[in-house]
Each structure stands twice: as C-alpha cells, then as structure tokens.
Motif scaffolding. Structure first.
Motif, PDB file in Angstrom:
ATOM      1  N   LEU A 314      -4.349  -2.548   6.930  1.00 32.23           N
ATOM      2  CA  LEU A 314      -5.199  -3.039   5.856  1.00 32.23           C
ATOM      3  C   LEU A 314      -4.599  -4.256   5.168  1.00 32.23           C
ATOM      4  O   LEU A 314      -5.298  -5.209   4.823  1.00 32.23           O
ATOM      5  CB  LEU A 314      -5.437  -1.910   4.842  1.00 32.23           C
ATOM      6  N   ALA A 315      -3.289  -4.238   4.954  1.00 35.45           N
ATOM      7  CA  ALA A 315      -2.572  -5.364   4.349  1.00 35.45           C
ATOM      8  C   ALA A 315      -1.176  -5.405   4.962  1.00 35.45           C
ATOM      9  O   ALA A 315      -0.598  -4.360   5.287  1.00 35.45           O
ATOM     10  CB  ALA A 315      -2.500  -5.220   2.829  1.00 35.45           C
ATOM     11  N   PHE A 384     -11.384  -6.133   0.995  1.00 27.19           N
ATOM     12  CA  PHE A 384     -10.837  -5.937   2.329  1.00 27.19           C
ATOM     13  C   PHE A 384     -11.972  -5.860   3.339  1.00 27.19           C
ATOM     14  O   PHE A 384     -12.926  -5.090   3.155  1.00 27.19           O
ATOM     15  CB  PHE A 384     -10.016  -4.638   2.398  1.00 27.19           C
TER      16      PHE A 384
END
Length: 519
Positions: A314-315, A384
């Motif tokens: 996700l990150a 996101f």
C-alpha cells in the motif's frame, strides 16, 4: 689307529665362509658371492645412476584468473601451494617415474615470485640380483601462465550457456542491496562469468546450466521468488542427435520490502491466522513476515501462497513521514523485542502551523520518549489507489480499525550523512553496460545505499545475516577539514546506534607488510 694318517688342525665347530675378493675399483674386500660386478656398494653408488632416465626439469601451466593448474590433456584442477594435490600433479608430470619405486617426495622452499617449484624425490631400484639402491634428487618445475578455457570464455562475448535474470519491480533497490550482501557472504557468484546491471535488477551469466540451477536454488533459499525457465536452440547435429541450447531463468522477487505497509486481501488475512488486513512487513526471508502494529500479532505468507494471489504494498519506505512524539503510555503488552504502547504524535511539518495531533499504537514503545522523532505512514487524508484498501474501508469488521497513523521506526534527525564508520560492506563488481547512471540517479543510489547502511546499524537481525568487515582505511584529511569536523562534533553530537567492534570481521584482502609490522 694309524698314526701316519693326515689329521686336520682346524678348530672344531668353525663354519665355512664365502670367498673374499677385492673390489675391482677401489680394492676394498667384499663378499664375492653377493657382490654385483665385483664392486663394493660405494663404488656402485658412484658409477650407477638409477634416476638417469628421469627428467630434472618440467613445466606446469597455471591459470591466474581462477587459480587452477593444468592436468594434461585438458583437465584443470585446484591445488593450493605445497599441498598433496600439487605434489601429485608434479609427480605425474615426470616421465619414466613409474619404472622405479618412490619412497619419499617433498617440496623445497623457493621464493614465491621466482615462478619455480622444487621437489626432492627419493627412489629405489634394483641394480643386480639382491642389490637394492636408493637415490635422492631434485626436480625444478617452471610455472608458466596460461588461461583455461573457462576464463577464455569469460573474456569473450556471447559465450554463456545459462543466464539468470533477477528482477524486482519496486522504486528502490534496498532488497537488491540486501541480496547482494547475501550473495557475497555465501559466495554464490563464484561461478559467474559476467554480472550485468539492468533497469529493475541484474543479469548473471554462467558457463554451465548446473551452475545456474545452483544459483536459482540459492535464491529460493533466501528470498521469495517466482522462477520461469526457457531455452533457445543454438546448434544441432542430425547425425548424432545432439543439440546445444542456451537456457534463461527469469527470477522475480516479490515487490514487498521491509518496512512496507501492506493491505492484504481479507480472505487471505483470515487464512493466515485471522490477522488484521492492514499490516507491516518487518522481514523478508524465505517468506514474507508480517505483523499487526496494533496487536503485535504475526503471520507469514509463503512464496507459493503469494504468487497464487499476488498483492502490491500500500505504501513503501520513501512514502514515510516524520512525526514528533508528544506523549507515550505503555500498555504492558510485550512480544519479543516489541513493546506495545499508545502514543500521541504530531507531524513534524505541522509544528508551528497547526495543533493537529494523532493517536496511534506502536510496537517500538521501548525506544520512544516524548520529543523523539519517528517515521511512519500518514493514512488520514491520503488517497490510495488500491483495491484491497478500498475493500478494508468498506468492510464492517475492519473499516473502523483503520488508524490515522502507522508508526514504523525511530528516526535520528541529528545523524550525519556519509559519516565515517568503523565498519564497511563489500560490493559486487557489476557491468553497468549502457545504463550509466545520471547525476540525479547517482545521488538517488547513494541515498538508498545510505538508508541501507542505517538499517544495518539499527537492526540486529539484519546484521546477523550479513558479513560486516572492519574499516581499517583512514581517509586523509587536511587541517581545514579536521577543524571543520571538530566544529561539527562540538556543535552537535552524532546520534544513532553504533555497531560493536566484536561483531566485525577482519578483511584479509587488505593486509600488507605495513599492517603486519604494525600488528
């Protein structure tokens, strides 16, 4: 009794002895029944040479690139200096040595730079019936340099038989830096004939297919990879039905790295222990090691499970933001080196601008104090583009458990960049080819390597898997540079964890005469 009969005057009980003759060469008395050619043993040694048919000089061919010796006709073997293997090779190079009996063979010391090897050989042979003679002599071997066929191929283009293409589609090279150190520690690259750096990874070329298979097995033992194999026909012989192929292996490493924030599919999160789908990756080994920073629950995703349902992080580490700890309260829950704590943090860029604070749970409560800096991911107000994260937000079970901030690791803002360390890591020689880095790319690569060195300093488990060496070389600095360094040290002390000298290894490649004298 006849008194006139002859009577022997020899003493009774005396045994008869053989005839004694004189040596025909020196006149020494010898036993005539056992002598060979009517000569004594000393004269036989001075006149007969049983090593006459054995050569006194020979040539040994040595490859300086791979440290191997030629065993005719085409075999190259590894033999350390003054070893049993090298002595056997020297004896095999002599003609007519099999016609005599070897009783002893040993090396005679020579200067290392003389390119000469001396061997003292002791042999035995029969010169006549019942006479065995022993003789010692020295043989001088001349060391001639010659490249082996494998090394010849390494200096020629397009001679590889198998290649392994290692790729990871991420924005940074921290995983490749870690993989490079594992390859160097276990010497998994010793059979490569060339290593070429590509855009998203590296290509390794091998002379034999079994060497590439061994490297692929090594990759599977250290990181989660997905390997595909292909082959290309380069020649064939219809009469003997023999075919020559070039083999290529595509090894793709999982795109999840250490300290990445991962949004798992809800179905997969339930299968691996009913863990929260929003987790952090704390280690990459043979599987992906995940944990929930809110509960300290851990889970592992194996390589087979991941490639059946792959997911992206996700990150990533470059997306982390610096926060300042305003208040911290331990919860009393501890698991291994992690201690669960509740913290109140504020974004460092918001200090003096607004009073926004965020509440979160963290696993590094044993390292944090009010006023410390910590790196983490900002989830509030961040969009996101991730289907798994959208499913978590829409879920009734996990939608309300999404935190505002996910803290990852402690940050040391006063740590100097590119500081002189008492340790170092070895780097692998790679052919950059046409991908020469630009000035901006070079700065980015140096920043990524600096971040990797800081991770090594902060993580004890990571250091245990690597080979760290003592940095004995001291950089030369002039008086102005020394005064500037002294001013920097007095104005602010360097923060950050340090590595104990007991954990470092000696780099024997840098030892020279001066180092030995100084020791």
């Amino acid at each position: 009794m006849d008194l006139d009969a002859p009577v022997s005057i020899a003493p009774l009980g005396t045994a008869r002895t053989g005839a004694t003759i004189l040596c025909c060469n020196c006149g020494a008395p010898i036993d005539g029944t056992t002598s060979a050619g009517a000569m004594c043993y000393d004269c036989i040694k001075s006149t007969v040479d049983i090593s006459q048919a054995i050569q006194r000089e020979a040539t040994l061919h040595y490859c300086r690139d791979c440290d191997r010796w030629l065993l005719p006709p085409q075999t190259w073997t590894v033999a350390p200096p003054e070893s049993r293997e090298l002595l056997s090779l020297c004896l095999k190079r002599l003609k007519n040595l099999n016609k005599v009996r070897i009783t002893d063979a040993r090396f005679v010391w020579t200067e290392p730079h003389s390119r000469r090897i001396k061997v003292k050989i002791t042999i035995q042979d029969s010169v006549a019936d019942g006479v065995l003679m022993q003789q010692s002599f020295e043989v001088v071997y001349i060391v001639a340099y010659q490249q082996c066929r494998d090394c010849m191929k390494s200096y020629t283009a397009n001679v590889w038989r198998a290649s392994v293409q290692v790729r990871q589609k991420v924005v940074h090279k921290r995983t490749f830096l870690f993989l490079e150190q594992l390859i160097l520690k276990h010497r998994a690259h010793r059979d490569t004939i060339n290593i070429k750096e590509e855009k998203d990874g590296i290509d390794l070329f091998f002379a034999q297919k079994n060497q590439a298979d061994a490297f692929v097995d090594f990759l599977r033992s250290v990181v989660p990879v997905f390997v595909k194999e292909s082959k290309h026909l380069i020649s064939q012989d219809e009469h003997s039905s023999t075919y020559q192929y070039k083999y290529s292996y595509s090894a793709e490493i999982v795109p999840v790295c250490k300290d990445d924030l991962v949004a798992l599919p809800i179905k997969l999160a339930k299968q691996i222990g009913n863990i929260s789908p929003l987790v952090l990756c704390h280690r990459i080994g043979t599987s992906i090691n995940l944990f929930d920073p809110n509960t300290l629950q851990t889970a592992d995703v194996s390589s087979d499970v991941y490639w059946r349902a792959p997911f992206r992080p996700l990150a990533e580490a470059p997306d982390m933001v610096e926060f300042i700890v305003m208040d911290i309260e331990p919860t009393g829950v501890q698991k291994g080196k992690w201690r669960l704590s509740e913290v109140t943090v504020a974004r460092a860029s918001d200090l003096g601008v607004n009073d926004n604070t965020y509440f979160a749970r963290t696993h590094i409560g044993q390292l944090l104090q009010p006023g410390d800096s910590v790196m983490g991911y900002m989830l509030t107000g961040t969009n996101f583009n991730n289907a798994e994260f959208d499913a978590i937000e829409a879920s009734r079970t996990y939608g309300s458990t999404i935190p505002d901030v996910v803290l990852v690791k402690k940050h040391y803002p006063n740590r100097r960049r590119n500081k002189r360390r008492n340790w170092k890591l070895k780097r692998m020689a790679k052919d950059e080819g046409d991908l020469l880095p630009k000035a901006a790319d070079q700065e980015r690569m140096e920043a990524e390597y600096e971040m990797f060195l800081r991770d090594v300093e902060e993580d004890e488990e990571l250091r245990a898997a690597l080979a760290l060496y003592k940095n004995s070389k001291k950089k030369k600095q002039d008086a102005d540079a020394m005064s500037i360094a002294d001013t920097e040290m007095t104005t602010g002390e360097d923060e950050g964890p340090r590595i104990n000298m007991d954990e470092l290894l000696d780099d024997f490649e840098e030892l020279d005469i001066q180092d030995q004298e100084g020791a």
